[in-house]
Each structure stands twice: as structure tokens, then as C-alpha cells.
Design a protein around this motif. Structure first.
Motif, PDB file in Angstrom:
ATOM      1  N   LEU A 381      46.089  28.322  42.190  1.00 47.00           N
ATOM      2  CA  LEU A 381      46.491  28.652  43.561  1.00 47.00           C
ATOM      3  C   LEU A 381      45.921  29.996  43.988  1.00 47.00           C
ATOM      4  O   LEU A 381      45.448  30.150  45.127  1.00 47.00           O
ATOM      5  CB  LEU A 381      48.022  28.679  43.659  1.00 47.00           C
ATOM      6  N   GLN A 382      45.966  30.962  43.090  1.00 43.25           N
ATOM      7  CA  GLN A 382      45.424  32.280  43.405  1.00 43.25           C
ATOM      8  C   GLN A 382      43.915  32.194  43.671  1.00 43.25           C
ATOM      9  O   GLN A 382      43.400  32.780  44.623  1.00 43.25           O
ATOM     10  CB  GLN A 382      45.672  33.242  42.235  1.00 43.25           C
ATOM     11  N   SER A 385      43.189  30.393  46.999  1.00 43.78           N
ATOM     12  CA  SER A 385      43.522  31.249  48.135  1.00 43.78           C
ATOM     13  C   SER A 385      42.485  32.354  48.313  1.00 43.78           C
ATOM     14  O   SER A 385      42.029  32.640  49.430  1.00 43.78           O
ATOM     15  CB  SER A 385      44.912  31.855  47.923  1.00 43.78           C
ATOM     16  N   TRP A 386      42.084  32.966  47.190  1.00 40.46           N
ATOM     17  CA  TRP A 386      41.114  34.059  47.246  1.00 40.46           C
ATOM     18  C   TRP A 386      39.744  33.549  47.674  1.00 40.46           C
ATOM     19  O   TRP A 386      39.040  34.189  48.458  1.00 40.46           O
ATOM     20  CB  TRP A 386      41.041  34.735  45.873  1.00 40.46           C
ATOM     21  N   GLN A 387      39.366  32.359  47.192  1.00 39.14           N
ATOM     22  CA  GLN A 387      38.058  31.808  47.526  1.00 39.14           C
ATOM     23  C   GLN A 387      37.930  31.538  49.022  1.00 39.14           C
ATOM     24  O   GLN A 387      36.850  31.723  49.610  1.00 39.14           O
ATOM     25  CB  GLN A 387      37.809  30.514  46.732  1.00 39.14           C
ATOM     26  N   SER A 414      47.265  34.627  51.984  1.00 40.32           N
ATOM     27  CA  SER A 414      46.771  34.869  50.630  1.00 40.32           C
ATOM     28  C   SER A 414      47.613  35.933  49.931  1.00 40.32           C
ATOM     29  O   SER A 414      47.926  35.814  48.737  1.00 40.32           O
ATOM     30  CB  SER A 414      45.304  35.322  50.696  1.00 40.32           C
ATOM     31  N   ILE A 415      48.008  36.957  50.672  1.00 38.78           N
ATOM     32  CA  ILE A 415      48.873  38.000  50.118  1.00 38.78           C
ATOM     33  C   ILE A 415      50.239  37.418  49.751  1.00 38.78           C
ATOM     34  O   ILE A 415      50.825  37.755  48.717  1.00 38.78           O
ATOM     35  CB  ILE A 415      49.005  39.169  51.113  1.00 38.78           C
ATOM     36  N   GLN A 490      37.115  42.151  39.948  1.00 42.72           N
ATOM     37  CA  GLN A 490      37.416  40.992  39.122  1.00 42.72           C
ATOM     38  C   GLN A 490      38.854  40.566  39.339  1.00 42.72           C
ATOM     39  O   GLN A 490      39.787  41.357  39.185  1.00 42.72           O
ATOM     40  CB  GLN A 490      37.201  41.339  37.631  1.00 42.72           C
ATOM     41  N   PRO A 491      39.095  39.283  39.715  1.00 42.81           N
ATOM     42  CA  PRO A 491      40.464  38.824  39.927  1.00 42.81           C
ATOM     43  C   PRO A 491      41.336  38.983  38.682  1.00 42.81           C
ATOM     44  O   PRO A 491      40.862  38.789  37.562  1.00 42.81           O
ATOM     45  CB  PRO A 491      40.277  37.346  40.278  1.00 42.81           C
ATOM     46  N   TYR A 492      42.593  39.310  38.871  1.00 44.66           N
ATOM     47  CA  TYR A 492      43.489  39.583  37.747  1.00 44.66           C
ATOM     48  C   TYR A 492      43.986  38.316  37.067  1.00 44.66           C
ATOM     49  O   TYR A 492      44.572  38.368  35.998  1.00 44.66           O
ATOM     50  CB  TYR A 492      44.679  40.424  38.202  1.00 44.66           C
ATOM     51  N   TRP A 493      43.787  37.150  37.673  1.00 48.41           N
ATOM     52  CA  TRP A 493      44.289  35.913  37.085  1.00 48.41           C
ATOM     53  C   TRP A 493      43.238  35.241  36.173  1.00 48.41           C
ATOM     54  O   TRP A 493      43.505  34.192  35.618  1.00 48.41           O
ATOM     55  CB  TRP A 493      44.717  34.931  38.175  1.00 48.41           C
ATOM     56  N   LYS A 494      42.062  35.804  36.057  1.00 45.22           N
ATOM     57  CA  LYS A 494      41.041  35.169  35.213  1.00 45.22           C
ATOM     58  C   LYS A 494      41.076  35.725  33.788  1.00 45.22           C
ATOM     59  O   LYS A 494      41.555  36.804  33.545  1.00 45.22           O
ATOM     60  CB  LYS A 494      39.662  35.400  35.846  1.00 45.22           C
TER      61      LYS A 494
END
Length: 494
Positions: A381-382, A385-387, A414-415, A490-494
């Protein structure tokens, strides 16, 4: 002891005759006697019963008087379940010794409580009732019209209670949804007792500072996560409503409207994420979103009031500008009251649809066998949303004020996705990634502030156009730098 299971809806008095006609005309509906009910609610000077989450009343009508105590129960969405104990009496003062001894906390001094009891407030109303069979269940529908009385003040009562007499709790909801197709209603969170305590000055709605990270289930179960997200959203919606009713402070009302919109948007996102956003419910959300369009300018104007020093600097005419802004904020808040929103039938229909989904989630009706575990689900989901944000504002694009305004809602959503699932991630990594995006959202609001300042000063002697243009261009330059830096993080969920 009886277990009271009920759903309460508030409505406006002009729909009285229409509701009576509707309920009389339902199949399997049997009208009951109309009664005048007088109710006195008792507590100690220290509100000890309230502290124990108990409600004590004496109810009188022409041919009966009974004392009732309700103990702590539970609420799922808008459906209340509470144990209650009813005892016929002849006097007007309750006798605590008539209730079962095992309902009291171990430390309770019943004789001391009895001596300290006094009437805190009253509710007096006319009750029309119907017994209605629906889906094999028997529901009593009570339509109450009257008033709450406390400290020489009064507050009107106009509400519908659906109480389950036999069968399944889902019948309450399905009958309420049937009523909501004809009558504009809304979920009734506050009981008559809660409203009485509030009117007497002994209770206030809990503050809700902001939509914050939601406490997700520790077992990381997706059905339980959906239940928590829905229940939290519905609960916050009703709290914000209560606060909007209570507060008279215009700037505070403005902030509450922003919180209400965020809450509704988060609920829509949740249904979409779990594949539960059907066409009809989506139409409800879209209509309510349209009704809340005034919140966008209200948000930007409120920012000017909150950040006068930062946005207006040392301008000599700062006081005059602030007065113009406050006038516009007051105008927006005053012309968009909750009562107007409650007139929209889809408002209550949406609330009831959400409670219906919550009830189905709670009893296991939603099977999620194809969903990954919560961590992977949240990551997806993150990322999704970010993409969408990356696609709307690619690093190679140059964006102006209008471009940013077009992506404002998508960025806000997204937030909100991050708020829903943020608890699953390391706070330091999460906040470092989110900070520049939140700054961009604030920048968009500020650009909106400059635009509105230009509009509301047009008919004044204030010379501000070139100053605003310089401020906007300077802000855009900073936002472009922040955006391009944020897109490289860099996204924090990766």
C-alpha cells in the motif's frame, strides 16, 4: 439482568411525520402505545457512578415507576451493548440495595453511595414505538422527542433507537439503513445520559488533537487490522462531530473541519485498500467530499491565522490583513454548519454502511485468504501510494503553483496511508522519509494562502499583489528543491 443491544440515530424534528408514516407502513410493523416518559438521573457529588461507567435513573410514566442501572458495556461502530438491571419501585428516589450485589465494585460502600445520591439532570420525552420483524429478528424502534434538562438549561431530543428484542444484531443495522433511505439521519454516539452529564457541566467530549498513527493489532491479522481501522475511523468521526457541536471558537472549528475531512478520507482509503469500496459507497464518499470542498480554502486561511509572523512578516498592515482573513474564516465556518451536512441523506447512509462493514468484519464475514501478512500488505500500500505521487510529480518535471494545487488531495491521501500503517515501521526512518512530503503539503497550503490573500484584499487599499508574487516564487523555488530531493530518498518500507 437484560443485555441491551441497540443502535441510536439522531435526526431533525422536521422529519417527524415522515418517519412515523414510514414506520407505520413497513411490513411486519406493529405500533405500540405512545408514552410520556419522565427520567431523573442520579449520581453522587463526586460522580462515583460515572467513574464506574454506570448510569442510574428513575423512569416514570402514568402507570409505572422503575429504577434502572446500566453497567459498562461495549460499542462496535454505533451498536451499543450494555447490561442493565430494572426494578419496579413506588418512590421517586432509587434504592441501590434493590440491585444485585455482584454488580458493584469490591470497594463500593452502598450505604454511603445511597446517602450521597442526588438528581444531576432530567430527560423528558414522548416515545412512539413499533415492534418490527425483519430477517427473522424482532426489533423495537423507539422514536423519542423531548428535551434534556440541567442547570436551568435544555437541549432537544430527537432520536431513533433500534433495540434488539430477539434475533441477530445485524437486523438493527439493516432496519436503520432502510430508514436512512428516506430520512436524513446520523449515528448517535452520545446517549441521553452522556448528553445530560455534558449539559450539567460534568462531562466534556474528549479532545482529538489530530489524526495520528493508529494502534494496529499485535497479531498482525488483516481482518483484525481492518476492524481496528474501521472502528477507529467511525469513532473519531463521531468525536469530531461532538466537538464541532460544542466549540464556539471559530479557529478551533476550522481545525475540526479539517480533521473531519481527513477522517472521512482515511475511511475511504481503507475500504479501497481492502477491496470493499463498491460503487454505491464510493458515490456516498464522493458526495460528502463535494460537501467539504470549502475546507480547502478554510485550511489555507487558517494557516495565515496560525502563522501570522511567518507568512506576513513585519508588514505594517498585518493587523488589517488578519482581520480580513478572520472575517472570511468566520464566513466559511458559519455558512457550512454540521446541520446542513446532516440534511444530506448520503451522510447517514455512509455512516451506516461503514458500521455494516465493521459488523461483518467483526463476525468474520469478510474472508481474506488471498491477502499477504500485514507487513507485506502495508508495504504494498505504501509503495502504491508513493508511486502515484512519483508519477504525478516526476523528478524531471518543473511544477508551478497550479500543478501543485492539482496534486494536493493525492499527496494528502498518501500521507494518510502512512498514518494508518506507520506504527509498523521504525520511527526514525519513517519520519525522515515523510518530513519533506509533509513540508510539500504545507507548502501547497501556503501557496493557497497567498492566492486567497490576493482575492480577499482586491477590494481594499492594501498594496500586496507584487509582495505576494515574490513570496510565492520564493516558496516555489524552495518546494521544487525539496520535491526533487524527496524523490531521491529511499522509501522506509523497502
Amino acid at each position: 439482568m437484560d443485555a441491551e443491544i441497540e443502535l441510536k440515530l439522531f435526526m431533525q424534528s422536521q422529519y417527524h411525520d415522515l418517519l412515523v408514516k414510514l414506520l407505520n407502513g413497513m411490513s411486519e410493523s406493529t405500533p405500540q402505545n405512545t408514552r410520556e416518559l419522565s427520567n431523573k438521573y442520579f449520581d453522587t457529588a463526586a460522580l462515583q457512578l460515572r467513574r464506574w461507567k454506570m448510569g442510574l435513573r428513575v423512569r416514570s410514566s402514568e402507570n409505572f415507576t422503575e429504577q434502572t442501572i446500566k453497567t459498562a458495556g461495549s460499542v462496535i461502530g454505533g451498536i451499543h451493548t450494555r447490561p442493565e438491571y430494572n426494578v419496579p419501585i413506588e418512590q421517586k428516589i432509587p434504592s441501590l440495595n434493590l440491585f444485585p450485589k455482584d454488580i458493584w465494585p469490591n470497594e463500593a460502600d452502598i450505604d454511603g453511595l445511597q446517602q450521597d445520591l442526588h438528581c444531576v439532570f432530567e430527560t423528558n420525552f414522548t416515545r412512539q414505538a413499533w415492534h418490527i420483524y425483519i430477517e427473522g429478528s424482532l426489533v423495537e424502534v423507539a422514536f423519542d422527542v423531548g428535551e434534556v434538562l440541567a442547570n436551568g438549561e435544555s437541549e432537544p431530543i430527537c432520536e431513533i433507537e433500534f433495540e434488539l428484542l430477539a434475533g441477530e444484531a445485524s437486523a438493527l443495522l439493516h432496519l436503520a439503513i432502510e430508514v436512512a433511505r428516506t430520512i436524513p439521519v446520523r449515528l448517535g454516539k452520545a446517549s441521553k445520559a452522556q448528553r445530560g452529564y455534558q449539559l450539567s457541566g460534568h462531562q466534556h467530549s474528549a479532545p482529538l488533537e489530530k489524526i495520528d498513527y493508529i494502534c494496529l493489532p499485535t497479531d498482525k491479522s488483516l481482518p483484525k487490522t481492518l476492524e481496528v481501522l474501521l472502528e477507529t475511523g467511525i469513532e473519531r468521526w463521531q468525536i469530531i462531530e461532538s466537538l464541532l457541536i460544542e466549540t464556539r471558537d471559530i479557529p478551533h472549528q476550522a481545525k475540526l473541519w479539517m480533521q473531519l475531512r481527513a477522517c472521512v478520507r482515511l475511511l475511504r482509503l481503507t475500504l479501497s485498500q481492502f477491496g470493499l469500496l463498491n460503487k454505491q459507497v464510493l458515490q456516498y464518499f464522493e458526495l460528502i467530499e463535494q460537501q467539504m470542498q470549502f475546507i480547502e480554502p478554510l485550511q489555507s486561511l487558517s494557516l495565515i491565522l496560525d502563522e501570522q509572523k511567518k507568512l506576513l512578516g513585519k508588514r505594517a498592515d498585518k493587523t488589517v490583513i488578519t482581520e480580513l482573513v478572520m472575517t472570511k474564516v468566520t464566513e466559511l465556518v458559519s455558512s457550512h454548519k454540521l446541520a446542513h451536512l446532516w440534511q444530506v441523506p448520503e451522510y447517514g447512509q455512509l455512516q451506516l454502511s461503514l458500521v455494516d462493514l465493521l459488523l461483518k468484519t467483526t463476525n468474520g464475514s469478510h474472508q481474506m485468504v488471498d491477502y499477504p501478512e500485514l507487513g507485506l500488505f502495508a508495504n504494498h500500500l505504501q509503495q502504491d501510494s508513493w508511486q502515484k505521487i512519483v508519477n504525478l510529480m516526476p523528478v524531471t518535471a518543473a511544477m508551478d503553483s497550479l500543478d501543485y494545487q492539482k496534486v494536493a488531495q493525492r499527496l494528502d491521501e498518501s500521507i494518510l496511508v502512512g498514518f494508518a500503517y506507520g506504527e509498523l515501521y521504525q520511527a526514525e526512518d519513517r519520519e525522515a522519509f515523510r518530513a519533506p512530503w509533509q513540508d510539500l503539503a504545507l507548502g501547497i497550503q501556503t501557496l493557497g494562502s497567498y492566492q486567497l490573500l490576493s482575492e480577499i484584499t482586491q477590494d481594499s487599499d492594501i498594496e500586496i499583489a507584487s509582495w505576494l508574487e515574490d513570496k510565492a516564487q520564493s516558496l516555489l523555488f524552495a518546494m521544487e528543491h525539496s520535491r526533487k530531493s524527496a524523490l531521491k530518498n529511499q522509501p522506509y518500507w523497502k
